[in-house]
Motif scaffolding. Structure first.
Motif, PDB file in Angstrom:
ATOM      1  N   PRO A 154     -27.608  19.015   1.375  1.00  0.00           N
ATOM      2  CA  PRO A 154     -27.556  18.566   2.770  1.00  0.00           C
ATOM      3  C   PRO A 154     -26.214  18.880   3.416  1.00  0.00           C
ATOM      4  O   PRO A 154     -25.317  19.455   2.797  1.00  0.00           O
ATOM      5  N   GLY A 155     -26.076  18.462   4.648  1.00  0.00           N
ATOM      6  CA  GLY A 155     -24.815  18.526   5.357  1.00  0.00           C
ATOM      7  C   GLY A 155     -24.713  17.312   6.252  1.00  0.00           C
ATOM      8  O   GLY A 155     -25.567  16.424   6.223  1.00  0.00           O
ATOM      9  N   PHE A 156     -23.650  17.268   7.057  1.00  0.00           N
ATOM     10  CA  PHE A 156     -23.504  16.151   7.984  1.00  0.00           C
ATOM     11  C   PHE A 156     -22.880  16.645   9.277  1.00  0.00           C
ATOM     12  O   PHE A 156     -22.222  17.691   9.310  1.00  0.00           O
ATOM     13  N   THR A 157     -23.093  15.881  10.324  1.00  0.00           N
ATOM     14  CA  THR A 157     -22.534  16.192  11.632  1.00  0.00           C
ATOM     15  C   THR A 157     -21.301  15.339  11.866  1.00  0.00           C
ATOM     16  O   THR A 157     -21.358  14.109  11.741  1.00  0.00           O
ATOM     17  N   ALA A 162     -11.007  16.113  15.106  1.00  0.00           N
ATOM     18  CA  ALA A 162     -10.305  16.996  14.167  1.00  0.00           C
ATOM     19  C   ALA A 162     -11.236  17.994  13.478  1.00  0.00           C
ATOM     20  O   ALA A 162     -10.825  19.111  13.160  1.00  0.00           O
ATOM     21  N   HIS A 163     -12.475  17.588  13.224  1.00  0.00           N
ATOM     22  CA  HIS A 163     -13.391  18.437  12.449  1.00  0.00           C
ATOM     23  C   HIS A 163     -14.780  18.489  13.076  1.00  0.00           C
ATOM     24  O   HIS A 163     -15.779  18.566  12.348  1.00  0.00           O
ATOM     25  N   ALA A 164     -14.878  18.452  14.382  1.00  0.00           N
ATOM     26  CA  ALA A 164     -16.173  18.383  15.047  1.00  0.00           C
ATOM     27  C   ALA A 164     -17.052  19.562  14.655  1.00  0.00           C
ATOM     28  O   ALA A 164     -16.592  20.704  14.554  1.00  0.00           O
ATOM     29  N   GLY A 165     -18.325  19.270  14.411  1.00  0.00           N
ATOM     30  CA  GLY A 165     -19.284  20.322  14.078  1.00  0.00           C
ATOM     31  C   GLY A 165     -20.143  19.935  12.894  1.00  0.00           C
ATOM     32  O   GLY A 165     -20.122  18.799  12.416  1.00  0.00           O
ATOM     33  N   ARG A 166     -20.905  20.903  12.433  1.00  0.00           N
ATOM     34  CA  ARG A 166     -21.790  20.697  11.301  1.00  0.00           C
ATOM     35  C   ARG A 166     -21.089  21.125  10.023  1.00  0.00           C
ATOM     36  O   ARG A 166     -20.470  22.198   9.967  1.00  0.00           O
ATOM     37  N   HIS A 167     -21.185  20.288   8.972  1.00  0.00           N
ATOM     38  CA  HIS A 167     -20.498  20.557   7.713  1.00  0.00           C
ATOM     39  C   HIS A 167     -21.504  20.554   6.562  1.00  0.00           C
ATOM     40  O   HIS A 167     -21.922  19.482   6.099  1.00  0.00           O
ATOM     41  N   PRO A 168     -21.919  21.721   6.085  1.00  0.00           N
ATOM     42  CA  PRO A 168     -22.766  21.758   4.881  1.00  0.00           C
ATOM     43  C   PRO A 168     -21.958  21.372   3.656  1.00  0.00           C
ATOM     44  O   PRO A 168     -20.745  21.607   3.601  1.00  0.00           O
ATOM     45  N   LEU A 169     -22.611  20.762   2.687  1.00  0.00           N
ATOM     46  CA  LEU A 169     -21.908  20.424   1.456  1.00  0.00           C
ATOM     47  C   LEU A 169     -21.612  21.694   0.662  1.00  0.00           C
ATOM     48  O   LEU A 169     -22.412  22.621   0.621  1.00  0.00           O
ATOM     49  N   ALA A 234     -24.433  10.399  11.521  1.00  0.00           N
ATOM     50  CA  ALA A 234     -23.310  11.208  11.979  1.00  0.00           C
ATOM     51  C   ALA A 234     -22.023  10.487  11.595  1.00  0.00           C
ATOM     52  O   ALA A 234     -22.017   9.275  11.347  1.00  0.00           O
ATOM     53  N   TYR A 235     -20.934  11.244  11.567  1.00  0.00           N
ATOM     54  CA  TYR A 235     -19.634  10.667  11.219  1.00  0.00           C
ATOM     55  C   TYR A 235     -18.624  10.998  12.310  1.00  0.00           C
ATOM     56  O   TYR A 235     -18.596  12.114  12.832  1.00  0.00           O
ATOM     57  N   HIS A 236     -17.798  10.006  12.621  1.00  0.00           N
ATOM     58  CA  HIS A 236     -16.725  10.173  13.605  1.00  0.00           C
ATOM     59  C   HIS A 236     -15.437   9.702  12.950  1.00  0.00           C
ATOM     60  O   HIS A 236     -15.199   8.496  12.825  1.00  0.00           O
ATOM     61  N   HIS A 237     -14.619  10.643  12.502  1.00  0.00           N
ATOM     62  CA  HIS A 237     -13.343  10.304  11.862  1.00  0.00           C
ATOM     63  C   HIS A 237     -12.236  10.425  12.904  1.00  0.00           C
ATOM     64  O   HIS A 237     -11.970  11.517  13.420  1.00  0.00           O
ATOM     65  N   HIS A 238     -11.625   9.302  13.206  1.00  0.00           N
ATOM     66  CA  HIS A 238     -10.625   9.261  14.271  1.00  0.00           C
ATOM     67  C   HIS A 238      -9.217   9.408  13.708  1.00  0.00           C
ATOM     68  O   HIS A 238      -8.984   9.302  12.500  1.00  0.00           O
TER      69      HIS A 238
END
Length: 277
Positions: A154-157, A162-169, A234-238
């Protein structure tokens, strides 16, 4: 789907300005989307958690102007849910008991340091769960977990700046930088990684709002969510709030505690200005 997020502090000390920034960011994102802001108390580390600190969390957040639905979820009430998740992974053949101490790991190999600590060298990997005893931790067999998912990684949004976008594992990164992560500590019977993914699913969280320091742990959580058949939010890392030297704030830094600023006459509006909100 209704937007739902959470703020999940541990009652191991007074909340500081970094906690205020995270809580206010999550609350504001929920309010802007006509969604729900939840408070969760992450108190699985019972020796370090104190009732007085938990009471102060409620007081500080209410003073900042935050509100949340009751009752508040407390992780110490959900140990059976975490045990069930661990049992499911064990039934899939993806866990093993580990008796190694931190000293043993350091002595065994000069391991790289990943988001979950030093990458484990696999000393106990051949041990079956049938051998597990009260003195053992429980680890995820990363190679077996990746093989179980095969091509369905999977991946995550990410919605943070800092890292906006889609991130595949990345399987190679999970092997090299994470390895056989601990899923249950011997002293508390579970871990942050298991508890957080089980609780986010239980509370139907659609976006996890948390500090940038946890971005590298997100692939661990997404992997566990997928193995357990849980939804991936979704993840939002501030950004992190730091001191004058650029060091991330810690709970022992009383000068930056919310309560200290309150006692010095600051208002909730002052806190927002101090945090750039």
């Amino acid at each position: 789907m209704n937007y739902r997020t959470r703020f999940a502090p541990s009652p191991t000390g007074p909340l500081h300005l970094g906690h205020a920034f995270s809580a206010l960011t999550a609350f504001d994102r929920a309010r802007a989307r006509d969604g729900t802001f939840l408070l969760r108390i992450e108190d699985i580390d019972r020796p370090r958690c104190k009732p007085g600190f938990e009471a102060q969390i409620y007081d500080d957040l209410a003073w900042l102007g935050l509100g949340w639905p009751e009752p508040v979820l407390r992780q110490s009430d959900r140990l059976d849910a975490y045990a069930a998740a661990l049992a499911r992974l064990a039934e899939m053949g993806l866990t093993y008991p580990c008796r190694c101490t931190r000293r043993d790991i350091r002595a065994a190999v000069s391991a790289p340091h990943g988001p979950a600590g030093p990458v484990y060298p696999g000393t106990c990997r051949a041990r079956p769960m049938a051998e597990a005893g009260p003195g053992d931790a429980v680890r995820l067999d990363m190679e077996a977990a990746l093989a179980h998912l095969d091509a369905a990684l999977p991946g995550f949004t990410e919605t943070g700046p800092a890292h906006a976008g889609r991130h595949p594992l990345d399987p190679a990164a999970l092997r090299a930088a994470v390895g056989d992560v601990v899923l249950a500590r011997r002293d508390i019977g579970t871990s942050y990684h298991i508890a957080v993914v089980v609780d986010d699913a239980h509370q139907a969280i659609t976006e996890v709002v948390r500090g940038l320091d946890l971005f590298e742990a997100t692939p661990i959580h997404v992997l566990l969510q997928t193995l357990l058949g849980l939804p991936v939010p979704a993840y939002h890392h501030h950004r992190l709030i730091t001191d004058d030297t650029g060091t991330r704030l810690a709970k022992r830094d009383d000068a930056r505690a919310i309560a200290t600023n309150r006692a010095d006459g600051a208002t909730p509006a002052d806190i927002r200005v101090m945090l750039g909100l």
